[in-house]
Scaffold this motif. Structure first.
Motif, PDB file in Angstrom:
ATOM      1  N   ILE A 175     -47.979  30.678  -0.054  1.00 49.71           N
ATOM      2  CA  ILE A 175     -47.964  29.363  -0.699  1.00 49.71           C
ATOM      3  C   ILE A 175     -46.572  29.108  -1.262  1.00 49.71           C
ATOM      4  O   ILE A 175     -45.991  29.977  -1.904  1.00 49.71           O
ATOM      5  N   GLU A 176     -46.045  27.928  -1.042  1.00 50.48           N
ATOM      6  CA  GLU A 176     -44.743  27.537  -1.591  1.00 50.48           C
ATOM      7  C   GLU A 176     -44.893  26.262  -2.418  1.00 50.48           C
ATOM      8  O   GLU A 176     -45.440  25.268  -1.935  1.00 50.48           O
ATOM      9  N   ILE A 177     -44.428  26.311  -3.663  1.00 40.53           N
ATOM     10  CA  ILE A 177     -44.418  25.127  -4.522  1.00 40.53           C
ATOM     11  C   ILE A 177     -42.973  24.869  -4.943  1.00 40.53           C
ATOM     12  O   ILE A 177     -42.348  25.707  -5.598  1.00 40.53           O
ATOM     13  N   LYS A 178     -42.456  23.723  -4.553  1.00 37.90           N
ATOM     14  CA  LYS A 178     -41.061  23.401  -4.858  1.00 37.90           C
ATOM     15  C   LYS A 178     -40.963  22.630  -6.172  1.00 37.90           C
ATOM     16  O   LYS A 178     -41.848  21.852  -6.519  1.00 37.90           O
ATOM     17  N   TYR A 179     -39.877  22.872  -6.888  1.00 35.24           N
ATOM     18  CA  TYR A 179     -39.625  22.195  -8.161  1.00 35.24           C
ATOM     19  C   TYR A 179     -38.113  22.058  -8.329  1.00 35.24           C
ATOM     20  O   TYR A 179     -37.331  22.638  -7.560  1.00 35.24           O
ATOM     21  N   ASP A 180     -37.689  21.340  -9.345  1.00 33.59           N
ATOM     22  CA  ASP A 180     -36.264  21.165  -9.613  1.00 33.59           C
ATOM     23  C   ASP A 180     -35.779  22.304 -10.517  1.00 33.59           C
ATOM     24  O   ASP A 180     -36.105  22.349 -11.694  1.00 33.59           O
ATOM     25  N   GLY A 181     -35.018  23.223  -9.935  1.00 37.91           N
ATOM     26  CA  GLY A 181     -34.479  24.334 -10.721  1.00 37.91           C
ATOM     27  C   GLY A 181     -32.969  24.276 -10.848  1.00 37.91           C
ATOM     28  O   GLY A 181     -32.328  25.282 -11.186  1.00 37.91           O
ATOM     29  N   SER A 182     -32.392  23.099 -10.573  1.00 33.15           N
ATOM     30  CA  SER A 182     -30.934  22.976 -10.507  1.00 33.15           C
ATOM     31  C   SER A 182     -30.242  23.233 -11.846  1.00 33.15           C
ATOM     32  O   SER A 182     -29.072  23.608 -11.876  1.00 33.15           O
ATOM     33  N   PRO A 227     -37.835  27.365 -13.165  1.00 34.00           N
ATOM     34  CA  PRO A 227     -38.502  26.160 -13.661  1.00 34.00           C
ATOM     35  C   PRO A 227     -38.320  25.987 -15.167  1.00 34.00           C
ATOM     36  O   PRO A 227     -38.137  26.974 -15.895  1.00 34.00           O
ATOM     37  N   ASP A 228     -38.390  24.733 -15.629  1.00 38.68           N
ATOM     38  CA  ASP A 228     -38.393  24.507 -17.068  1.00 38.68           C
ATOM     39  C   ASP A 228     -39.790  24.820 -17.618  1.00 38.68           C
ATOM     40  O   ASP A 228     -40.720  25.121 -16.857  1.00 38.68           O
ATOM     41  N   GLU A 229     -39.957  24.733 -18.927  1.00 35.73           N
ATOM     42  CA  GLU A 229     -41.209  25.162 -19.558  1.00 35.73           C
ATOM     43  C   GLU A 229     -42.403  24.346 -19.067  1.00 35.73           C
ATOM     44  O   GLU A 229     -43.474  24.898 -18.782  1.00 35.73           O
ATOM     45  N   ARG A 230     -42.232  23.056 -18.966  1.00 31.26           N
ATOM     46  CA  ARG A 230     -43.335  22.198 -18.526  1.00 31.26           C
ATOM     47  C   ARG A 230     -43.743  22.528 -17.090  1.00 31.26           C
ATOM     48  O   ARG A 230     -44.942  22.613 -16.772  1.00 31.26           O
ATOM     49  N   THR A 231     -42.756  22.705 -16.227  1.00 30.34           N
ATOM     50  CA  THR A 231     -43.038  23.049 -14.834  1.00 30.34           C
ATOM     51  C   THR A 231     -43.685  24.424 -14.740  1.00 30.34           C
ATOM     52  O   THR A 231     -44.617  24.635 -13.953  1.00 30.34           O
TER      53      THR A 231
END
Length: 361
Positions: free
Chosen positions: A266-273, A279-283
C-alpha cells in the motif's frame, strides 16, 4: 409534445451498485442479444454502451461476447489478468440475475487444447509448436517455475513471441488459473532449451498437481503476531531526506512464508517537502487512522500478516503478506474511496517474500 419529451428525456439513473448495473442491462438485453446474433455493429450498439456503465461501477472491467448457440449469447467479464480486479469481476457476475438467452461468465474460462490456436504478428501458437518444462529450485521448492519453448523465438521477435505465448496460455489455462498458479514464467527458443520438452497439453495437469501439493503442505498454517518483536530502522537517503521503517523481524524469519504468498503493498502519498520527506502531525494522525482501519479488517488469524511500514520521500508504504488476494482488494478499494487521499495499492505473488530482503540485509 413528443419532441419536448425527446429533448427533455429522463436522465438515466447512475450506476452505483451491482444491482443498478444488472437492472440497466436487463432493460437493454434484447437489443444487445439481437445485435450479437445478427452480427451487427457490436462495437457501436453494445460495447460503446456497456463500457461506460461498467466504468460507473469501477474501472478495470473488460469484456468479450459471442453466441454460444442459436439461442444463447455469452458475456464474459474479465479483469484482463489484473489481480486487483478479479474479486470485483467475480462479485459482479455472482450478483447477476437469471436472464433468459444469456450466459454470464466471470473471467475467461479455460479451453480445450485442440481449440486453442492463436495467430499474432505473423506467428502461430498452438499445441503443435509450444512445449514446456518445469524448473526446480532447491532454495525455493514451493515456487512453480515454468519455461515455455517456442521454436520461432529469437532476440528480434522476443516481445512478439512472449506476448503470443501469454495470450495462448491465458486462453488454454483460463484467466484465473494462469495469473494465480505460475510464479515464474520464462519463454525461450530452441537454442536455449535446458531440459526435456513436455507437450504443452500436460501443463494444466502439472499445475493442478503442484497446487494440490502446496495446499496440503500449508493447509491451516497461521501466525500470531501479538508476541512478535518489531525493529525500528532509520536511514538517510541520497537526497538528504529521512527514511523510517518499522518491520516485524520475527515474521521475516518465519519458515512458513510460502503459506502467505500474496504481498499487499500500500502506498499513501503526502506532502513531505518541508519536513525532509516526513509527514506533519496532522498527516501523521490521518496515516495512523487509515493504517489502523486496514489492520482492523485484515487480521493475522484470518491470514493477513502485517509485515510493517516504511515512511520516506512523501510516501507511507504499508506491507502485508496474505493467504489470498480477494479480501485485500475489497478492503483497500473501500478505504481508497472513503478517504479520498492519494492511496494506491498493488497485490502480487512472492512466496518467499523476497520483496523484503532489503530489510534483512
Amino acid at each position: 409534445m413528443s419532441l419536448l419529451k425527446s429533448i427533455f428525456k429522463k436522465k438515466e439513473t447512475p450506476i452505483k451498485t451491482y444491482d443498478d448495473f444488472w437492472s440497466w442491462f436487463r432493460s437493454n438485453e434484447k437489443s444487445f442479444f439481437n445485435v450479437i446474433k445478427q452480427q451487427g455493429d457490436i462495437e457501436k450498439e453494445f460495447f460503446s454502451k456497456l463500457s461506460p456503465k461498467l466504468n460507473e461501477l469501477k474501472s478495470g472491467f473488460f469484456f468479450l461476447t459471442g453466441m454460444m448457440n442459436d439461442n444463447t449469447a455469452e458475456l464474459i467479464l474479465t479483469a484482463d489478468g489484473n489481480i486487483k480486479n478479479i474479486n470485483f469481476v467475480e462479485e459482479l457476475v455472482a450478483a447477476a440475475p437469471e436472464i433468459n438467452g444469456w450466459k454470464l461468465t466471470a473471467l475467461k474460462p479455460p479451453s480445450n487444447i485442440q481449440d486453442t490456436y492463436i495467430e499474432m504478428a505473423g506467428y502461430k501458437f498452438s499445441s503443435d509448436n509450444i512445449w514446456f518444462y518445469p524448473n526446480n529450485n532447491e532454495w525455493h521448492p514451493d515456487e512453480i517455475d515454468v519455461t515455455i519453448i517456442h521454436p520461432d523465438l529469437n532476440e528480434n521477435n522476443r516481445n512478439d513471441i512472449t506476448n503470443g505465448v501469454y495470450i495462448f496460455l491465458d486462453n488454454f489455462l483460463g484467466e484465473l488459473n494462469f495469473v494465480t498458479t505460475i510464479d515464474n514464467l520464462n519463454v525461450v527458443g530452441n537454442d536455449d532449451v535446458e531440459a526435456e520438452r513436455v507437450p504443452i497439453e500436460k501443463l494444466n495437469d502439472y499445475l493442478i498437481w503442484r497446487e494440490k501439493e502446496f495446499v496440503e503442505k500449508y493447509e491451516g498454517v497461521r501466525h500470531d503476531t501479538e508476541q512478535d518483536s518489531y525493529s525500528a530502522m532509520e536511514a538517510e537517503l541520497k537526497s538528504g531526506n529521512k527514511l523510517l521503517a518499522i518491520i516485524n523481524m520475527d515474521l521475516l524469519k518465519w519458515e512458513s512464508k510460502a503459506s502467505h504468498p500474496w504481498i499487499l503493498n500500500i502506498e499513501i502519498k503526502y506532502d513531505g517537502s518541508r519536513r525532509n520527506g516526513m509527514p506533519d502531525e496532522r498527516t501523521y494522525q490521518l496515516l495512523s487512522i487509515i493504517e489502523d482501519e486496514i489492520m482492523a479488517d485484515l487480521k493475522d488469524y484470518d491470514g493477513y500478516l502485517n509485515i510493517g511500514r516504511q515512511t520516506a520521500d512523501g510516501i507511507r508504504e504499508i506491507y502485508f503478506a496474505c493467504k489470498d488476494f480477494r479480501k485485500p482488494s475489497a478492503v483497500l478499494y473501500r478505504i481508497q474511496q472513503k478517504y479520498g487521499v492519494a492511496l494506491d495499492y498493488d497485490i502480487y505473488k512472492d512466496k518467499y517474500w523476497q520483496s523484503f530482503d532489503r530489510f534483512i540485509n
